[in-house]
Design a protein around this motif. Structure first.
Motif, PDB file in Angstrom:
ATOM      1  N   ALA A  69      24.187 -40.874  34.328  1.00 46.89           N
ATOM      2  CA  ALA A  69      23.916 -41.310  33.301  1.00 46.89           C
ATOM      3  C   ALA A  69      24.055 -43.009  33.350  1.00 46.89           C
ATOM      4  N   GLU A  70      25.157 -43.393  33.997  1.00 44.02           N
ATOM      5  CA  GLU A  70      25.296 -44.813  34.212  1.00 44.02           C
ATOM      6  C   GLU A  70      24.060 -45.629  35.062  1.00 44.02           C
ATOM      7  N   ALA A  91      22.791 -41.982  25.303  1.00 41.37           N
ATOM      8  CA  ALA A  91      23.259 -40.690  25.790  1.00 41.37           C
ATOM      9  C   ALA A  91      24.717 -40.364  25.344  1.00 41.37           C
ATOM     10  N   VAL A 137      21.125 -45.878  32.524  1.00 39.65           N
ATOM     11  CA  VAL A 137      21.594 -47.132  31.963  1.00 39.65           C
ATOM     12  C   VAL A 137      21.292 -48.429  32.601  1.00 39.65           C
ATOM     13  N   LEU A 145      25.745 -45.447  27.050  1.00 38.48           N
ATOM     14  CA  LEU A 145      26.485 -44.180  27.396  1.00 38.48           C
ATOM     15  C   LEU A 145      27.353 -43.899  26.468  1.00 38.48           C
ATOM     16  N   PHE A 174      23.624 -35.587  26.769  1.00 36.58           N
ATOM     17  CA  PHE A 174      23.335 -35.658  28.323  1.00 36.58           C
ATOM     18  C   PHE A 174      24.505 -34.498  29.103  1.00 36.58           C
ATOM     19  N   TYR A 207      32.290 -46.111  25.390  1.00 31.13           N
ATOM     20  CA  TYR A 207      30.852 -46.553  25.190  1.00 31.13           C
ATOM     21  C   TYR A 207      30.630 -47.607  26.633  1.00 31.13           C
ATOM     22  N   GLU A 216      28.650 -38.292  34.560  1.00 28.41           N
ATOM     23  CA  GLU A 216      28.660 -39.504  34.155  1.00 28.41           C
ATOM     24  C   GLU A 216      27.880 -40.621  34.985  1.00 28.41           C
TER      25      GLU A 216
END
Length: 423
Positions: free
Chosen positions: A89-90, A54, A93, A101, A82, A116, A86
């Motif tokens: 997204a984390e 992402a 993951v 990410l 994305f 990253y 944040e």
């Protein structure tokens, strides 16, 4: 002559039918195919999984050029823009829904920078590809900031013209050197492994017969010299059989890799099909002569040993010479014109590896090659004569602790045996 052939074929058949030989050959061939096609095997087991990364583009205009750049050279991971936070997204993951990410930001100089995040940041291939793409975008941004167009930027990164011309009359062209480099390395490696493996096999074979007292029966029906050379030639046939299988299997494995991957195999890349016939002939000559040289030494060593457990202690000095020759050859691959390598190539125990190296890497005059072959052939004859005498007496010696004095005792015993036969 018939007794010599009988010993040779008996040694060959008994070894080639043995389980250790068959198992080691099958395993080695299988490993060749596995190693040469490892990438394709990994793809089969991993399937068509593509890493999903992402991207949160805080710059607002960096995602599109990054995605375009990545598509040019890598299809093993997919970038997805994305739009959420944040933290979301984390979380994805961590749940395994995303592989990573990537956060794109602008640094103090107005250039692109990135962060990253992933569960595992040790996947260097993926990270390296992303870094490479980002570096190219940054270079383009820097060029545009100072007013350079694409043609000017391409001219800056155009490789510098660099022609190479050798002034040495003995040096080979770059293409020839690449071909020879591969062949010489392969032959040197096979020579080293063959001498180590089959040489010890000869010594163990003789020592085993002595320890079981079979030797006393054998020498009553066939001379020790015929027996020694019968065993040597039998093991040579065994070695050539196995090495031929390895070479054919290695060739097939490389060809298979080329077909599966769709890329030119190393055979085509280095034009190994165009290898000079003379070089292949020299490789065979030095390989066979070198093998016979060390095989004679190992047979002589085996005749001095009463127990198989003592083989290693007596083999150590010869092994040191083999290792030294191999190490000098590895040095000589980068420095084939070295005076040290040239001088060492005329020392019989080093000649098989080093003379082959010099013949392959340099354009030597015929007299040097002939002299090297002559030195090697002369050493084989000398070692064969000494070895035959030591073998004749050594096979009758039992219960002695390994020492250099055994050589003298074996020679004296051989002379005494000759006198008894003459009477």
């Amino acid at each position: 002559m018939s007794k010599f052939i009988t010993v040779m074929m008996h040694t060959y058949r008994s070894k080639i039918k043995s389980k250790p030989f068959l198992i080691s050959t099958i395993i080695t061939i299988a490993l060749m195919f596995v190693v040469s096609n490892m990438n394709e095997i990994v793809k089969v087991f991993s399937g068509d999984d593509v890493s999903r990364v992402a991207v949160i583009d805080k710059m607002g205009n960096a995602f599109a050029p990054l995605q375009s750049q990545v598509k040019q050279y890598d299809d093993e991971f997919k970038l997805e823009e994305f739009k959420q936070s944040e933290k979301v997204a984390e979380k994805r993951v961590q749940d395994g829904k995303l592989d990573g990410l990537l956060i794109l930001e602008q640094d103090a100089n107005g250039m692109i920078s990135a962060k990253y995040k992933a569960e595992d940041v040790t996947k260097q291939d993926l990270i390296t590809d992303i870094q490479t793409a980002l570096q190219q975008i940054k270079t383009k941004m820097a060029a545009e900031s100072i007013g350079l167009n694409q043609e000017q930027l391409a001219a800056i990164y155009l490789p510098v013209g660099f022609d190479k011309e050798s002034l040495s009359t003995t040096a080979k062209s770059e293409e020839e050197a690449a071909q020879v480099y591969v062949l010489v390395y392969v032959v040197l490696f096979f020579m080293y492994m063959s001498v180590m493996m089959y040489g010890s096999m000869i010594a163990v074979e003789v020592a085993t017969e002595k320890s079981s007292r079979v030797m006393e029966i054998l020498i009553s029906s066939i001379s020790p010299v015929k027996q020694m050379f019968g065993k040597i030639f039998g093991i040579v046939l065994l070695a050539l059989t196995q090495l031929a299988l390895f070479v054919a299997s290695g060739f097939a494995a490389v060809k298979l890799n080329g077909r599966l991957s769709g890329n030119d195999s190393i055979i085509k890349e280095l034009k190994l099909n165009d290898m000079p016939v003379s070089l292949i002939v020299y490789a065979l000559i030095f390989f066979l002569l070198g093998f016979f040289l060390y095989a004679t030494l190992f047979a002589m060593i085996g005749s001095l040993i009463s127990r198989v457990e003592e083989v290693n202690s007596f083999m150590t000095p010869v092994v040191i010479f083999i290792v030294a020759a191999f190490m000098i050859a590895m040095y000589g691959r980068e420095n084939p014109e070295s005076g040290f390598v040239a001088a060492a190539s005329f020392f019989p125990l080093f000649t098989p590896m080093l003379m082959l190296l010099r013949v392959g890497m340099l354009s030597l005059p015929i007299w040097e090659v002939a002299l090297g072959i002559g030195v090697l052939a002369g050493a084989i004859v000398l070692f064969a004569i000494i070895g035959a005498r030591v073998y004749r007496g050594g096979v009758l010696m039992y219960g002695n602790a390994p020492s250099l004095k055994l050589f003298k005792q074996a020679v004296l015993l051989s002379k005494q045996e000759k006198k008894n036969i003459a009477k």
